[in-house]
Design an enzyme around this catalytic site. Sequence first.
Site, PDB file in Angstrom:
ATOM      1  N   GLU A  82       0.210   8.511   1.507  1.00 44.49           N
ATOM      2  CA  GLU A  82      -0.590   7.316   1.267  1.00 44.49           C
ATOM      3  C   GLU A  82      -1.369   6.992   2.536  1.00 44.49           C
ATOM      4  OE1 GLU A  82       1.584   3.902  -0.037  1.00 44.49           O
ATOM      5  OE2 GLU A  82       2.815   5.029  -1.454  1.00 44.49           O
ATOM      6  N   GLU A 123       8.819   6.002  -0.749  1.00 45.22           N
ATOM      7  CA  GLU A 123       9.047   5.240   0.483  1.00 45.22           C
ATOM      8  C   GLU A 123      10.526   4.857   0.618  1.00 45.22           C
ATOM      9  OE1 GLU A 123       4.743   3.366   1.632  1.00 45.22           O
ATOM     10  OE2 GLU A 123       6.125   2.041   0.584  1.00 45.22           O
TER      11      GLU A 123
END
Length: 333
Positions: A261, A143
């Site tokens: 995710e 991320e």
Amino acid sequence: MKFIKGMDISMVKELEHYGASYRLNGKKEDLFAILKTCGANNVRIRIWPDPYDENGNSYGGGGNDLETTIEIAERTVQSGMDFMLDFHYSDFWADPAKQVKPKAWKELSGEALETAVYLHTVDTLKALKNHKLVPTMVQVGNEITNGMLDIMPDHSKGETYKDTWGNAKNAKILCGYLKAGIKAVRECTPKALVTLHLESMGYGKCSEIMNAWEQNGVDYDVFGSSFYQFWQGNSSKNALAGLQKIENLAKSRGKMYAVMETSWLNSLKDADGTPNVIGEGHANAKVYSDDPQGQVDALTDMYQTLLSNDNGLGAFYWEGAWIPVKAGWTNWK
């Protein structure tokens, strides 16, 4: 590569230590066997260089050091599934809010930090290969929307990702870190797909960051996003349209696309005393029903969207085995 029906289960060793068990049709089974039986074909495993304090206590979150990573990968492969590796390049959670350098790298910067990234990646992949464990995909950074390691925006000054990826000097440094990790992957596991992962589903933001990667010669195969529909607004239609746009963006850059995710809740009720991320009264929790059927519906819509383009590679459900056995995100607090 097979279309991914995957799950991140990096917490599994710690959960089992504290008494977690899993059942299929009422019968207690090994988690990995359950995943395989139910159609999963890939497991995502995060790795932290040194997830322990000065007294040797785990920070929590699975304690995903190299030994733990090898153990989870072995169980995955023995169960007939593939695995992918998620390098955080941090000793604990790395996400858009924080990207803390590992303790051992605290004084490093520039080329010295690039070397540390390269060596950590090489050493990890070689250790796995010594156990005949080879990932099908390697994620370089977790991320990294706002940056990574020592290049992050100063939010107290109103800085954003534009001050990291949109700043030519900072972008060059960041891309140097990415290229160091990617170089290690290409050398050690040349058949593994290299993935770069942003949390954002914002089209403009993703496009700008991908521009920085292209301008600095970053070589990768898969563009990945976090896709949590309860953060994407109160309309499944809008969320899925946004997912389609990002998948199309990846295709326009010649990249495969994967959801790294995702998840959906099966209950709004508290089960362990730790406040829920999504609790009762949250408006976006009504996009789908808050029960197992809601999870089925959310995943079905997402997979149908991913399959609408030929560059859709699949998805990983995040920590679906993380059940409430003991409260807390950090050291069980």
